[in-house]
Write a protein that holds these residues in place. Structure first.
Motif, PDB file in Angstrom:
ATOM      1  N   ARG A   1    -137.418  30.354   5.904  1.00 41.59           N
ATOM      2  CA  ARG A   1    -137.042  31.033   4.674  1.00 41.59           C
ATOM      3  C   ARG A   1    -135.627  30.607   4.322  1.00 41.59           C
ATOM      4  O   ARG A   1    -134.797  30.387   5.197  1.00 41.59           O
ATOM      5  N   ASP A   2    -135.404  30.462   3.028  1.00 34.08           N
ATOM      6  CA  ASP A   2    -134.081  30.116   2.517  1.00 34.08           C
ATOM      7  C   ASP A   2    -133.310  31.443   2.423  1.00 34.08           C
ATOM      8  O   ASP A   2    -133.655  32.316   1.636  1.00 34.08           O
ATOM      9  N   LEU A   3    -132.274  31.607   3.266  1.00 35.87           N
ATOM     10  CA  LEU A   3    -131.583  32.903   3.333  1.00 35.87           C
ATOM     11  C   LEU A   3    -130.831  33.241   2.043  1.00 35.87           C
ATOM     12  O   LEU A   3    -130.615  34.404   1.735  1.00 35.87           O
ATOM     13  N   ASP A   4    -130.439  32.200   1.306  1.00 34.49           N
ATOM     14  CA  ASP A   4    -129.688  32.472   0.076  1.00 34.49           C
ATOM     15  C   ASP A   4    -130.582  33.011  -1.028  1.00 34.49           C
ATOM     16  O   ASP A   4    -130.191  33.860  -1.804  1.00 34.49           O
ATOM     17  N   THR A   5    -131.822  32.473  -1.098  1.00 36.71           N
ATOM     18  CA  THR A   5    -132.708  32.908  -2.190  1.00 36.71           C
ATOM     19  C   THR A   5    -133.762  33.884  -1.674  1.00 36.71           C
ATOM     20  O   THR A   5    -134.475  34.511  -2.458  1.00 36.71           O
ATOM     21  N   GLY A   6    -133.876  33.975  -0.330  1.00 36.48           N
ATOM     22  CA  GLY A   6    -134.909  34.851   0.256  1.00 36.48           C
ATOM     23  C   GLY A   6    -136.301  34.255   0.136  1.00 36.48           C
ATOM     24  O   GLY A   6    -137.305  34.880   0.469  1.00 36.48           O
ATOM     25  N   LYS A   7    -136.359  33.014  -0.392  1.00 35.97           N
ATOM     26  CA  LYS A   7    -137.669  32.393  -0.659  1.00 35.97           C
ATOM     27  C   LYS A   7    -138.288  31.816   0.613  1.00 35.97           C
ATOM     28  O   LYS A   7    -137.601  31.146   1.390  1.00 35.97           O
ATOM     29  N   GLN A   8    -139.584  32.082   0.803  1.00 37.30           N
ATOM     30  CA  GLN A   8    -140.331  31.474   1.914  1.00 37.30           C
ATOM     31  C   GLN A   8    -140.497  29.991   1.574  1.00 37.30           C
ATOM     32  O   GLN A   8    -140.851  29.664   0.442  1.00 37.30           O
ATOM     33  N   MET A   9    -140.227  29.118   2.520  1.00 40.84           N
ATOM     34  CA  MET A   9    -140.351  27.686   2.221  1.00 40.84           C
ATOM     35  C   MET A   9    -141.709  27.151   2.616  1.00 40.84           C
ATOM     36  O   MET A   9    -142.389  27.697   3.464  1.00 40.84           O
ATOM     37  N   LYS A  10    -142.063  26.040   1.972  1.00 36.22           N
ATOM     38  CA  LYS A  10    -143.366  25.423   2.260  1.00 36.22           C
ATOM     39  C   LYS A  10    -143.273  24.703   3.601  1.00 36.22           C
ATOM     40  O   LYS A  10    -142.322  23.982   3.861  1.00 36.22           O
ATOM     41  N   THR A  11    -144.284  24.915   4.446  1.00 37.14           N
ATOM     42  CA  THR A  11    -144.281  24.303   5.778  1.00 37.14           C
ATOM     43  C   THR A  11    -145.418  23.302   5.906  1.00 37.14           C
ATOM     44  O   THR A  11    -146.548  23.624   5.589  1.00 37.14           O
ATOM     45  N   THR A  12    -145.084  22.091   6.345  1.00 38.96           N
ATOM     46  CA  THR A  12    -146.160  21.132   6.633  1.00 38.96           C
ATOM     47  C   THR A  12    -145.977  20.600   8.042  1.00 38.96           C
ATOM     48  O   THR A  12    -144.853  20.385   8.497  1.00 38.96           O
ATOM     49  N   VAL A  13    -147.096  20.397   8.711  1.00 36.84           N
ATOM     50  CA  VAL A  13    -147.046  19.807  10.045  1.00 36.84           C
ATOM     51  C   VAL A  13    -147.506  18.378   9.894  1.00 36.84           C
ATOM     52  O   VAL A  13    -148.620  18.133   9.453  1.00 36.84           O
ATOM     53  N   ARG A  14    -146.623  17.448  10.278  1.00 37.13           N
ATOM     54  CA  ARG A  14    -147.000  16.047  10.042  1.00 37.13           C
ATOM     55  C   ARG A  14    -147.877  15.480  11.134  1.00 37.13           C
ATOM     56  O   ARG A  14    -148.818  14.768  10.856  1.00 37.13           O
ATOM     57  N   VAL A  15    -147.559  15.760  12.392  1.00 41.60           N
ATOM     58  CA  VAL A  15    -148.455  15.316  13.459  1.00 41.60           C
ATOM     59  C   VAL A  15    -149.440  16.452  13.587  1.00 41.60           C
ATOM     60  O   VAL A  15    -149.055  17.566  13.882  1.00 41.60           O
ATOM     61  N   THR A  16    -150.720  16.173  13.335  1.00 44.52           N
ATOM     62  CA  THR A  16    -151.661  17.287  13.425  1.00 44.52           C
ATOM     63  C   THR A  16    -151.682  17.770  14.852  1.00 44.52           C
ATOM     64  O   THR A  16    -151.472  16.988  15.775  1.00 44.52           O
ATOM     65  N   GLN A  17    -151.959  19.035  15.016  1.00 50.57           N
ATOM     66  CA  GLN A  17    -151.913  19.621  16.353  1.00 50.57           C
ATOM     67  C   GLN A  17    -153.231  19.425  17.085  1.00 50.57           C
ATOM     68  O   GLN A  17    -153.499  20.081  18.064  1.00 50.57           O
ATOM     69  N   HIS A  18    -154.095  18.539  16.549  1.00 53.33           N
ATOM     70  CA  HIS A  18    -155.390  18.381  17.225  1.00 53.33           C
ATOM     71  C   HIS A  18    -155.222  17.401  18.371  1.00 53.33           C
ATOM     72  O   HIS A  18    -154.726  16.349  18.183  1.00 53.33           O
TER      73      HIS A  18
END
Length: 505
Positions: free
Chosen positions: A488-505
């Motif tokens: 989360r961006d503490l200044d705006t309180g906005k939840q940020m988009k999360t991507t996982v690049r190496v799949t966890q499979h």
């Protein structure tokens, strides 16, 4: 809703159990012929038919190249890992790198991901359970070695998804065995679970307080088990044969398979007798066409000498885990032995010397894990009156890569789960709109020796000067030992988009 069954998905053998509706007794689910065990073996025969379990194991000697066993040792592994290199030396089936930095098996000229092989074995177990129960099974509790990483746990969940079998919960094998031992006895004791199975070794220290099972510390080696004891015997037999006849049998897959099968049988025999014949007739021929046999007597003493270093490795881990838990041998109430390999007298003798008491007879080494999983599954049913509390730990540290490749620990080894921690981060250059983090699991100080769980990318930051942004990154490990991340961006309180690049499979 369908019943939740308990599944022990083992390296060499698997089985399932259920709590009966009427009298709440736990039953192992029988396969035709009354056996409870299903070998964790998958094969494709020369006609292209897929075989699983006993059918696959029966044709193993004649078709070693297209018969997959011990696949659990490879699940959730990178192709470049040491374990894969080791496995390639001991199995006849072919492995190659997959697109996801994983291992792909080539069986019968088809490619299979490891989760697919596990899915086929799970499906076989589910089929057997459905035949027995006379109803559809779509939910399960599946056990894994305590020493499995996040990536390996994720792979087991994926295997279930592939066959529409919801893995409601993953639990650790030693914890499951403790449930089988302790439920309904109103115990207040500290137990050591020493679990030496076909392919993996775990040890857990668990404090039982009636229906609360709290893991104090755990450790293990997922490349140490009965298969390695067999391998020590096989190596000796091949070496002796080479000295005697100047012929190397290790290049002949059918001869190797016959030796492998016999090694396991002789090893089991030597748990109840001092010596046993090791004989493989017509194993090969001389260049002149003369048939040759393997024929000698294997003694228990020789087996103990060949496998002493393996037993030593388990003792080193046991001692470390007892140290981690701050547990003195005198304070151990019970020592539980799980896994077929613990039937070896030398193992029992060493443990009795260390703990100062004989192992408990309170659990069945082959059945405890499935029974514990079934009890836990029963406790998750809506109408269940069995309420349990499991407090587990992560087997090895989880953290992130610092500049220069050092490992920064977020959760140390044996941190209690479920658990969450927030880490603050910032930008390192002007105008930066995203932050990347590489997450690893392991106990080494350098990330290169730990297992990569994923490359996380957090995007959507407001551009600004370097060091200005304030981010809060939350690491969340659930009761199953599986990690999720958010920022989360503490200044705006906005939840940020999360991507996982190496799949966890």
């Amino acid at each position: 809703m369908s019943k939740i069954i308990g599944i022990d998905l083992g390296t060499t053998n698997s089985c399932a159990a259920i709590v009966e509706k009427d009298d709440h007794t736990v039953k192992l689910i029988p396969y035709k012929g009354g056996e409870f065990i299903i070998p964790s073996v998958f094969a494709i025969d020369e006609k292209g038919n897929e075989l699983i379990g006993h059918e696959a194991k029966r044709q193993w000697q004649l078709n070693p190249r297209n018969t997959v066993y011990a696949a659990k040792r490879l699940i959730g592994r990178s192709f470049s890992s040491d374990v894969v290199a080791l496995m390639q030396k001991t199995v006849a089936y072919d492995m190659k790198p997959g697109e996801r930095n994983d291992v792909v098996l080539d069986v019968g000229h088809k490619n299979f991901r490891l989760a697919e092989i596990s899915a086929k074995i799970l499906n076989k177990i589910r089929g057997v359970a459905q035949d027995y129960l006379g109803e559809k099974v779509s939910r399960s509790v599946v056990t894994v070695p305590a020493y499995f990483t996040d990536r390996q746990r994720q792979a087991v969940k994926d295997a279930g998804k592939m066959i529409q079998l919801e893995v409601v919960r993953i639990i650790n094998e030693p914890t499951s065995a403790a449930l089988a031992y302790g439920i309904g006895k109103n115990l207040h004791e500290t137990v050591v679970i020493y679990d030496l199975g076909g392919g993996t070794f775990d040890v857990s220290i668990i404090e039982i307080r009636d229906r609360v099972f709290e893991v104090k510390a755990t450790g293990g080696d997922i490349f140490l088990g009965g298969l390695d004891f067999d391998q020590a015997m096989i190596k000796h037999v091949i070496e002796e044969f080479r000295k005697k006849h100047q012929i190397d049998l290790s290049t002949d897959p059918v001869a190797m398979q016959r030796i492998k099968d016999l090694a396991e049988r002789v090893k089991i025999d030597l748990s109840s007798r001092e010596q046993a014949p090791f004989s493989v007739p017509f194993v090969t021929m001389t260049p002149q066409g003369q048939p040759l046999n393997i024929d000698f007597v294997f003694t228990r003493k020789l087996l103990e000498e060949l496998t002493k270093s393996l037993v030593d490795r388990t003792i080193v881990i046991l001692t470390r885990v007892m140290g981690d838990a701050g547990l003195d041998a005198a304070k151990v109430d019970e020592l539980l032995l799980v896994g077929g390999q613990t039937r070896m007298p030398a193992v029992q003798k060493r443990l009795t010397e260390i703990v100062g008491k004989a192992p408990s007879k309170g659990v069945h080494p082959d059945e405890a894990v499935a029974i514990g999983a079934a009890l836990y599954a029963h406790s998750l049913e809506d109408d269940s009156n069995l309420k349990l509390q499991l407090l587990d730990v992560i087997p090895m540290a989880i953290g992130l890569e610092k500049a220069g490749g050092a490992f920064h620990t977020v959760f140390p080894r044996n941190a209690a789960i479920p658990n969450a921690k927030a880490v603050e981060a910032t930008t390192s250059y002007d105008g930066q709109t995203e932050v990347a983090m590489r997450i690893f699991q392991g106990d080494a100080p350098e990330v290169s020796h730990n297992e990569l769980l994923g490359d996380f990318l957090f995007s959507g930051l407001k551009p600004g000067p370097a060091g200005k942004a304030r981010l809060e990154i939350t690491f969340d490990v659930n009761i199953e030992g599986i990690l999720t991340m958010s920022a989360r961006d503490l200044d705006t309180g906005k939840q940020m988009k999360t991507t996982v690049r190496v799949t966890q499979h």
